[in-house]
Design an enzyme around this catalytic site. Structure first.
Site, PDB file in Angstrom:
ATOM      1  CB  SER A   1      32.189  40.975  36.673  1.00 20.91           C
ATOM      2  OG  SER A   1      31.564  40.597  37.882  1.00 20.91           O
TER       3      SER A   1
ATOM      4  CG  ASP B   1      30.885  32.429  37.030  1.00 18.46           C
ATOM      5  OD1 ASP B   1      29.908  32.817  37.715  1.00 18.46           O
ATOM      6  OD2 ASP B   1      31.705  33.219  36.532  1.00 18.46           O
TER       7      ASP B   1
ATOM      8  CG  HIS C   1      29.738  36.485  36.947  1.00 15.89           C
ATOM      9  ND1 HIS C   1      30.917  35.833  37.260  1.00 15.89           N
ATOM     10  CD2 HIS C   1      29.930  37.793  37.238  1.00 15.89           C
ATOM     11  CE1 HIS C   1      31.796  36.728  37.711  1.00 15.89           C
ATOM     12  NE2 HIS C   1      31.216  37.915  37.722  1.00 15.89           N
TER      13      HIS C   1
END
Length: 366
Positions: free
Chosen positions: A36, A333, A336
């Site tokens: 991610s 968050d 990230h």
């Protein structure tokens, strides 16, 4: 604080590890493999949309990125004057003329873990992509040529890796630290096999990010460090987790050194993202950020993670409250980074200051 331009120092020729690096040439394409941290839409295409406010400063609901804006890979493509990479799994509006992104949120090097799209699976996707684009390019349907790489581009492309964080995260969650340490040689062996497989497909230039200071992620502090006295450093980072990340990186760098001997035509650049990120965490307040252990979107209540964009209620109130100024936060968050943090990290690693050999990303190409 919202500086959006990269000014990088360039050297004409650098010779390191027996390889000559010259400035001035350009990559026709980029192929990226990872999780991610560099996913530009794969997880959103494969499973469910990455909901706003993710991407609120960049493409909104179409972003597919776990951040308020751009990722490090986006700043890399900007620096190289190439289009943003479309995810390989995108089905609408994608153009792969200048490469494709196989990174998928949750992916790890080893099979298993959080996602089915482990590294070996991403490599198999690439091989299929390469074969199919060559068939299309050499076929009679000429209109395909404008949206796919030319056959000769694959050997001149930049092959990027940003993966390994989820191998550690999954290990912390489902095994002991001793078991995780013992698994590192196998994880890195699998990584080397992936590089060798790409080399056999004609890949020659590899830009390899090590894993970041996972113990500095705010959610890891809340889940593993907050209640354990003496287990955090001066920055609030979980010492034991960063120790394993450091060991992972030492073994990764050794694998890169061995690959240089084994793959004589390859250029392998090892990028110390760990150092760049840790320095950013250490200097967060001096740079105008809030406490690096705070994050902008999502929440963590009673041991339960509330993801960014998830409307979970506690006592009748919405728990996810997105901050008004994401650029003041290193973490978007809890896992990230924010766009502003990604920009600062990109500026550091693109300069070559954190690379072995110490070359800019432009100097690595043929």
């Amino acid at each position: 604080m919202m500086t959006k331009f990269l000014f990088l120092p360039f050297t004409i020729v650098i010779v390191a590890a027996g390889v000559s690096f010259t400035e001035g040439s350009q990559y026709p394409a980029i192929f990226n493999f990872g999780d991610s941290n560099s996913d530009t839409g794969a997880i959103s295409a494969a499973f469910t949309i990455v909901h706003p406010p993710n991407g609120q400063n960049f493409l909104g609901a179409l972003s597919g990125r776990y951040s308020d804006g751009r990722l490090i890979i986006d700043f890399i493509t900007e620096e190289l004057k190439l289009p943003y990479l479309d995810a390989y799994l995108n089905s609408v509006g994608a153009n792969y003329r200048h490469g494709a992104n196989f990174a998928t949120g949750g992916s790890s090097i080893l099979k298993g873990g959080y996602s089915p799209f482990h590294l070996a699976y991403q490599i198999s996707q690439f091989i299929q992509f390469k074969l199919r684009t060559q068939i299309l390019f050499n076929g009679t349907e000429q209109h395909f040529r404008s949206s796919i790489p030319r056959p000769e581009d694959f050997s001149r492309a930049l092959y990027m890796f940003d993966i390994g964080q989820n191998d550690l995260s999954y290990g912390f969650q489902y095994s002991s630290e001793e078991q995780l340490r013992a698994s590192l040689p196998n994880i890195l062996s699998q990584f080397s096999q992936a590089v060798e497989q790409l080399y056999s497909e004609g890949a020659r230039v590899f830009w390899i990010h090590n894993t970041g200071p996972i113990g500095c992620l705010p959610l890891n502090f809340l889940a593993y460090g907050k209640s354990k006295k003496g287990n955090v450093d001066a920055n609030g980072c979980v010492i034991s987790q960063n120790g394993i990340a450091h060991e992972f990186n030492l073994q990764l760098k050794n694998q890169v050194l061995q690959l240089r001997k084994k793959l004589p035509l390859a250029k392998l650049i090892y990028v110390d993202v760990y150092k760049a990120k840790y320095e950013l965490v250490s200097n967060a307040r001096k740079l105008g950020f809030v406490n690096p252990l705070e994050f902008c979107c999502g929440n963590y209540l009673g041991g339960y993670k509330i993801s960014c964009g998830q409307n979970t209620t506690e006592s009748g109130t919405v728990s996810d409250k997105t901050c008004k100024n994401p650029s003041e936060f290193l973490s978007w968050d809890g896992v990230h980074y924010s766009e502003e943090a990604n920009l600062l990290i990109a500026k550091q690693i693109l300069s070559g200051a954190f690379s072995d050999p110490p070359v800019t990303i432009r100097q690595a190409c043929f």
